[in-house]
Design a protein around this motif. Sequence first.
Motif, short mmCIF file in Angstrom:
data_model
loop_
_atom_site.label_atom_id
_atom_site.label_comp_id
_atom_site.label_asym_id
_atom_site.label_seq_id
_atom_site.Cartn_x
_atom_site.Cartn_y
_atom_site.Cartn_z
N ARG A 112 51.25 58.25 24.77
CA ARG A 112 51.96 59.30 25.52
C ARG A 112 51.84 59.04 27.02
NH1 ARG A 112 52.96 63.79 22.12
NH2 ARG A 112 52.03 63.51 20.04
N GLY A 115 49.38 63.13 31.76
CA GLY A 115 49.75 64.43 32.31
C GLY A 115 49.98 64.37 33.80
N GLU A 120 52.99 65.99 30.10
CA GLU A 120 52.73 67.20 29.30
C GLU A 120 53.78 68.28 29.53
OE1 GLU A 120 48.74 68.26 30.28
OE2 GLU A 120 47.88 66.44 29.36
#
Length: 403
Positions: A112, A115, A120
């Motif tokens: 991923r 953040g 996010e």
Amino acid sequence: MKKVVVVGAGQAGAALAAKLCNMEFTGSITLIGEEHVPPYQRPPLSKKYLLGEMELERLYLRPESFYAENGITLHLDETVQAIDLKDKVVIAGGEAIPYDELVLTTGSVPRRLPGAIGGELDGVYVVRGLKDVDAMAPEFREGAKVLIVGGGYIGLEAAAVAAKKGLQVTLVEMADRILQRVASPETSDYFRELHTSHGVNILEGVGLDTLTGEGRVSGAKLSDGSELDVDFVIVGVGISPATALAEAAGIEIENGIKVNELGQTSDPHVWAAGDCASFPYKGARIRLESVPNAIDQAECIAENIMGAGKTYVPKPWFWSDQYDVKLQIAGLNTGYDRVITRPGDKDGSVSFWYYKGDELLAVDAANDPRAYMVGKRLIDGGKSPAPDLVADPETDLKALMQA
């Protein structure tokens, strides 16, 4: 009665349980999965299922009734918290489940975005499981602007679906070219042309600096200084083997859960198969992220649990569906030093043959099933036809197998 517990209800876990049943295993089989549905096919998720061309039940590898009918205890929507190697139990849902043989088919997890660069924010998705695809499906509205981060097969397949649905698609790849890690420049060129012909804007050598938005993503700043308005983002920057459970138990990790030629980990009563497992191959240690490997390796382990003592020898092959092109890949191209391009019999069909010296390593065949099948049989048989024969369109492909 021997107890086999399988952690991970994906392709490998389901294949292993079914193989044990087919071999008339007389012990108990417990299959534990984190998702709320029985084991299902993943490849159609981001294609036919997302396009609305396949119902959920058609994704299932077996009807749910299959498991009870075959004496397989199926634990769905359940996470394994720990493995106790000394007492030979797994802890799941607060329950201690004993095993004689434990098989880890935990798969992989998508990487991923951090953040710190907006990873996010709402509207940022990865493509891995049913939950991911169900969450992003409402975003696929005609005219919506999607940014795809990553020019590997995951990103390109997502781009193809989005373009077919009428979205405005921009794909960014930080490397010099799409598919750089896994394919030749020739294969990259083929797919770049395919995608641009469908309106996809491909930016190579361009990275993502940051995603912007208040709570939800609305824009992106790229490494070349440009900025984009986006409605949502799909991240396809690779996967990592799911090793946390094994590592916490003290099982040896090396580019995944380390197994020997039989599929055993550093604990002889714990086995591993599929995306999560690394195994010895031609003097190296590799992982194969593919459905065929997950099935074949799991079935080999099932036989070894039954005492076969069988060495796992992979026959690597992969595929990717993009628009009306089916790419079929035989072999592993690691270490190639030249590529032979062979036009196919039909418009748009072509194959790319990877050589290291005079040794044939792999074949990428786009809409050319004959080239794929011949290439696969040659590689499996350890045969390497002369590159000039492959390059000559007058050469009969089948004749290569006698060469």
